[in-house]
Design a protein around this motif. Structure first.
Motif, PDB file in Angstrom:
ATOM      1  N   VAL A 264      -6.406  -8.159 -13.675  1.00 23.01           N
ATOM      2  CA  VAL A 264      -5.697  -6.956 -14.138  1.00 23.01           C
ATOM      3  C   VAL A 264      -4.435  -7.395 -14.866  1.00 23.01           C
ATOM      4  O   VAL A 264      -3.896  -8.470 -14.594  1.00 23.01           O
ATOM      5  N   PRO A 265      -3.944  -6.580 -15.799  1.00 21.50           N
ATOM      6  CA  PRO A 265      -2.672  -6.896 -16.459  1.00 21.50           C
ATOM      7  C   PRO A 265      -1.518  -6.651 -15.499  1.00 21.50           C
ATOM      8  O   PRO A 265      -1.699  -6.179 -14.364  1.00 21.50           O
ATOM      9  N   HIS A 266      -0.312  -6.975 -15.949  1.00 20.06           N
ATOM     10  CA  HIS A 266       0.882  -6.706 -15.146  1.00 20.06           C
ATOM     11  C   HIS A 266       0.981  -5.197 -14.894  1.00 20.06           C
ATOM     12  O   HIS A 266       0.890  -4.391 -15.824  1.00 20.06           O
ATOM     13  N   LEU A 267       1.178  -4.820 -13.637  1.00 19.32           N
ATOM     14  CA  LEU A 267       1.140  -3.413 -13.242  1.00 19.32           C
ATOM     15  C   LEU A 267       2.539  -2.868 -12.996  1.00 19.32           C
ATOM     16  O   LEU A 267       3.395  -3.560 -12.435  1.00 19.32           O
ATOM     17  N   LYS A 268       2.761  -1.629 -13.395  1.00 20.05           N
ATOM     18  CA  LYS A 268       3.991  -0.968 -12.999  1.00 20.05           C
ATOM     19  C   LYS A 268       3.905  -0.623 -11.521  1.00 20.05           C
ATOM     20  O   LYS A 268       2.820  -0.641 -10.907  1.00 20.05           O
ATOM     21  N   GLN A 269       5.036  -0.292 -10.923  1.00 18.49           N
ATOM     22  CA  GLN A 269       5.066  -0.168  -9.466  1.00 18.49           C
ATOM     23  C   GLN A 269       4.133   0.914  -8.910  1.00 18.49           C
ATOM     24  O   GLN A 269       3.434   0.658  -7.921  1.00 18.49           O
ATOM     25  N   PRO A 270       4.062   2.109  -9.470  1.00 18.46           N
ATOM     26  CA  PRO A 270       3.114   3.080  -8.905  1.00 18.46           C
ATOM     27  C   PRO A 270       1.676   2.571  -8.896  1.00 18.46           C
ATOM     28  O   PRO A 270       0.937   2.796  -7.932  1.00 18.46           O
ATOM     29  N   ALA A 271       1.273   1.866  -9.965  1.00 19.69           N
ATOM     30  CA  ALA A 271      -0.082   1.310 -10.020  1.00 19.69           C
ATOM     31  C   ALA A 271      -0.252   0.182  -9.007  1.00 19.69           C
ATOM     32  O   ALA A 271      -1.297   0.061  -8.355  1.00 19.69           O
ATOM     33  N   LEU A 272       0.779  -0.638  -8.852  1.00 23.75           N
ATOM     34  CA  LEU A 272       0.728  -1.726  -7.885  1.00 23.75           C
ATOM     35  C   LEU A 272       0.573  -1.173  -6.470  1.00 23.75           C
ATOM     36  O   LEU A 272      -0.259  -1.657  -5.682  1.00 23.75           O
ATOM     37  N   PHE A 273       1.351  -0.135  -6.158  1.00 26.27           N
ATOM     38  CA  PHE A 273       1.288   0.419  -4.798  1.00 26.27           C
ATOM     39  C   PHE A 273      -0.039   1.138  -4.553  1.00 26.27           C
ATOM     40  O   PHE A 273      -0.556   1.131  -3.436  1.00 26.27           O
ATOM     41  N   ARG A 274      -0.606   1.725  -5.603  1.00 26.13           N
ATOM     42  CA  ARG A 274      -1.931   2.331  -5.452  1.00 26.13           C
ATOM     43  C   ARG A 274      -2.959   1.254  -5.123  1.00 26.13           C
ATOM     44  O   ARG A 274      -3.841   1.444  -4.274  1.00 26.13           O
ATOM     45  N   LEU A 275      -2.836   0.099  -5.792  1.00 22.79           N
ATOM     46  CA  LEU A 275      -3.737  -1.014  -5.497  1.00 22.79           C
ATOM     47  C   LEU A 275      -3.580  -1.455  -4.049  1.00 22.79           C
ATOM     48  O   LEU A 275      -4.572  -1.682  -3.337  1.00 22.79           O
ATOM     49  N   PHE A 276      -2.338  -1.599  -3.586  1.00 19.23           N
ATOM     50  CA  PHE A 276      -2.104  -2.003  -2.203  1.00 19.23           C
ATOM     51  C   PHE A 276      -2.765  -1.020  -1.229  1.00 19.23           C
ATOM     52  O   PHE A 276      -3.335  -1.426  -0.214  1.00 19.23           O
ATOM     53  N   ARG A 277      -2.681   0.267  -1.532  1.00 17.37           N
ATOM     54  CA  ARG A 277      -3.257   1.262  -0.622  1.00 17.37           C
ATOM     55  C   ARG A 277      -4.782   1.251  -0.650  1.00 17.37           C
ATOM     56  O   ARG A 277      -5.434   1.603   0.340  1.00 17.37           O
ATOM     57  N   GLU A 278      -5.371   0.844  -1.769  1.00 20.31           N
ATOM     58  CA  GLU A 278      -6.827   0.765  -1.876  1.00 20.31           C
ATOM     59  C   GLU A 278      -7.363  -0.556  -1.321  1.00 20.31           C
ATOM     60  O   GLU A 278      -8.489  -0.612  -0.809  1.00 20.31           O
ATOM     61  N   ALA A 279      -6.572  -1.617  -1.435  1.00 12.72           N
ATOM     62  CA  ALA A 279      -7.024  -2.945  -1.008  1.00 12.72           C
ATOM     63  C   ALA A 279      -7.026  -3.038   0.519  1.00 12.72           C
ATOM     64  O   ALA A 279      -6.267  -2.364   1.209  1.00 12.72           O
ATOM     65  N   ARG A 280      -7.878  -3.913   1.029  1.00 15.50           N
ATOM     66  CA  ARG A 280      -7.979  -4.089   2.475  1.00 15.50           C
ATOM     67  C   ARG A 280      -7.205  -5.312   2.971  1.00 15.50           C
ATOM     68  O   ARG A 280      -6.980  -5.452   4.171  1.00 15.50           O
TER      69      ARG A 280
END
Length: 506
Positions: A264-280
């Motif tokens: 993935v490209p460099h993510l802004k913080q809302p996108a990064l935190f969404r990834l954290f919430r989806e990741a296990r």
């Protein structure tokens, strides 16, 4: 009355995590009444890389002015202008890490106070300043730990749940949602250039075999696109690092790199935190030591546990049982083929029964919210400024009073074999070195280095980062913000080898 101050920092405000910390430093200095002038970038423009014309003009301009009251530098900001009394009456240097301009700050008497972003970095910097010269009976910097202060960083997401909108980045690409829709389980490791990719890919290959064996959905790791491209290049050309073992393992598993990693490209913080919430899960098996660990804290705060070798402050960022699982062994340090199978087994265990690790992250999130606040950052920075203005930097101890401790760099030491892992090097002590180490630990410097000890071998233990000097117990300099890290042990520098297990699990 307004006081003049310079701020020399590489990263611009909110252009990165370091830039966010730089911006908060600036805001606090202004709030304290400083008339502040900020300078960014070691290289002012592209042309200055080859011929430093812009730097020459900047130096001339700064040196034509009367000295300011205070000059504040980040570690990389030291490349903008060296510390000098002609520049400012007092100098404060704070560290995002220890990689910037070391010859400008190591033992420099013109620096009045150092600021560190974690207790780990505090002890590491102190040990560097107290590098001993046994012949002259002195340290690199005679002031040692007395001139090292502590800062408590805050996290952008504690002021705004979705992070700071000024931090740059893009949206989460559709490929991530598509993977989730296919039923894939995602992990993350998107700190560019930090991972030990041989270790990470080994964990993923073992996890791939385990999930197939248990009929579990496939697992992929979301990574930074630039790291994915780098590994692809290494697999194809054997450069910039050789990967024959990884290539062979991929071939044996009948897998391509894209079966393990999702770029993935460099993510802004809302996108990064969404990834954290989806990741296990997240992996932080880093090749370089982490000075603070904002990334791992943000992951836990969003409910995603981190598995790590504990490089740098990653092993201290939260106490055991709070969402950061530290696993490292001698086999991993030695590069044994199946060394990382235990990490994969632990991840699968937590994927199959997520309740306990979910509760760990909830405890961790509550502790993060209480600890890394803007108020704590403000108080810690102001305490450093107060120390600068009080001018109380005279050491309270002599060289002979300093005590030999295990270095804060050491992560694992097996007393029987002498094998050790540290944030500096993985190596093995000879039997003679092991005997000498045990003889030296806990002894004051005044009893050592007078000819009765093998001086070259003793110096070697310090130069390998196995031993360090520390202030005598009860005489350490004040740490006004230490309560913010109440779980931090006195540090590896204060642990005996018998207390360091071959495999640490949190």
């Amino acid at each position: 009355m307004s006081r003049k101050a310079y701020l020399f920092v590489e990263a611009e405000p909110f252009q990165s995590a370091s830039g966010a910390i730089n911006a908060w430093v600036e805001e606090e200095l202004r709030a304290l009444g400083h008339e502040l002038e900020r300078h960014n970038h070691y290289r002012p423009n592209a042309g200055d890389t080859g011929i430093p014309l812009a730097n020459a003009r900047r130096l001339l301009t700064l040196r034509s002015r009367p000295p300011a009251d205070l000059a504040v530098f980040c570690d990389l900001g030291l490349g903008i202008h060296p510390p000098s009394r002609e520049l400012a009456r007092r100098t404060f240097v704070f560290f995002h890490g220890l990689h910037g301009q070391p010859t400008l700050w190591l033992g420099n008497p013109l620096i009045d106070l150092y600021g560190t972003l974690s207790p780990y970095l505090h002890d590491t910097l102190s040990s560097l300043l107290m590098t001993p010269d046994w012949r002259q009976r002195r340290c690199l910097d005679p002031r040692g730990a007395q001139v090292v202060g502590s800062l408590v960083p805050t996290l952008p997401c504690l002021e705004a749940a979705e992070g700071d909108a000024r931090l740059p980045g893009g949206e989460l690409p559709e490929s991530v949602q598509e993977a989730l829709d296919r039923g894939e389980v995602l992990g993350h490791a998107i700190q560019p250039t930090k991972a030990n990719w041989l270790a990470v890919c080994s964990i993923l290959l073992h996890l791939r075999a385990l999930t197939r064996e248990h009929g579990h959905p496939p697992v992929r790791l979301v990574v930074a696109a630039q790291d994915f491209a780098l590994i692809q290049h290494a697999l194809r050309y054997g450069y910039p690092f050789p990967v024959p073992a990884l290539a062979a393992a991929l071939q044996s598993a009948e897998a391509g790199l894209e079966d393990l990693l999702l770029p993935v490209p460099h993510l802004k913080q809302p996108a990064l935190f969404r990834l954290f919430r989806e990741a296990r899960f997240g992996l932080a098996y880093n090749a370089s030591p982490e000075p603070f660990g904002m990334y791992v804290l943000e992951s836990v705060l969003n409910g995603c546990p981190i598995y790590t070798n504990g490089a740098g402050n990653n092993r201290h960022a939260l106490p055991p049982g709070h969402g950061i699982i530290v696993r490292e062994s001698g086999e991993m340090a030695a590069g044994a083929p199946n060394a990382y199978a235990t990490v994969a087994a632990r991840i699968l265990q937590d994927l199959l029964a997520p309740g306990p690790v979910r509760e760990e992250c909830q405890r961790g999130a509550a502790l993060i919210r209480r600890t890394f606040t803007r108020e704590a950052f403000s108080a810690s920075l102001r305490a450093c400024v107060d120390r600068l203005e009080s001018d109380t930097t005279t050491p309270h101890w002599s060289f002979d009073e300093l005590v030999v401790r295990l270095s804060p760099l050491v992560r694992r030491l097996d007393e029987a074999s002498g094998a050790f892992s540290s944030d500096y090097v993985n190596a093995r002590l000879s039997p003679e070195e092991r005997d000498l180490m045990n003889e030296l630990l806990g002894r004051p410097a005044g009893q050592l280095g007078h000819g009765e000890t093998d001086l070259a071998r003793m110096e070697g233990l310090f130069d390998k980062g196995v031993l360090s000097l520390a202030p005598p117990a009860g005489a350490e300099p004040p740490r006004p913000t230490w309560g913010a890290w109440s779980w931090y042990p006195p540090g590896s520098a204060f642990l005996e080898p018998s207390l360091l297990k071959d495999t640490v699990t949190r």
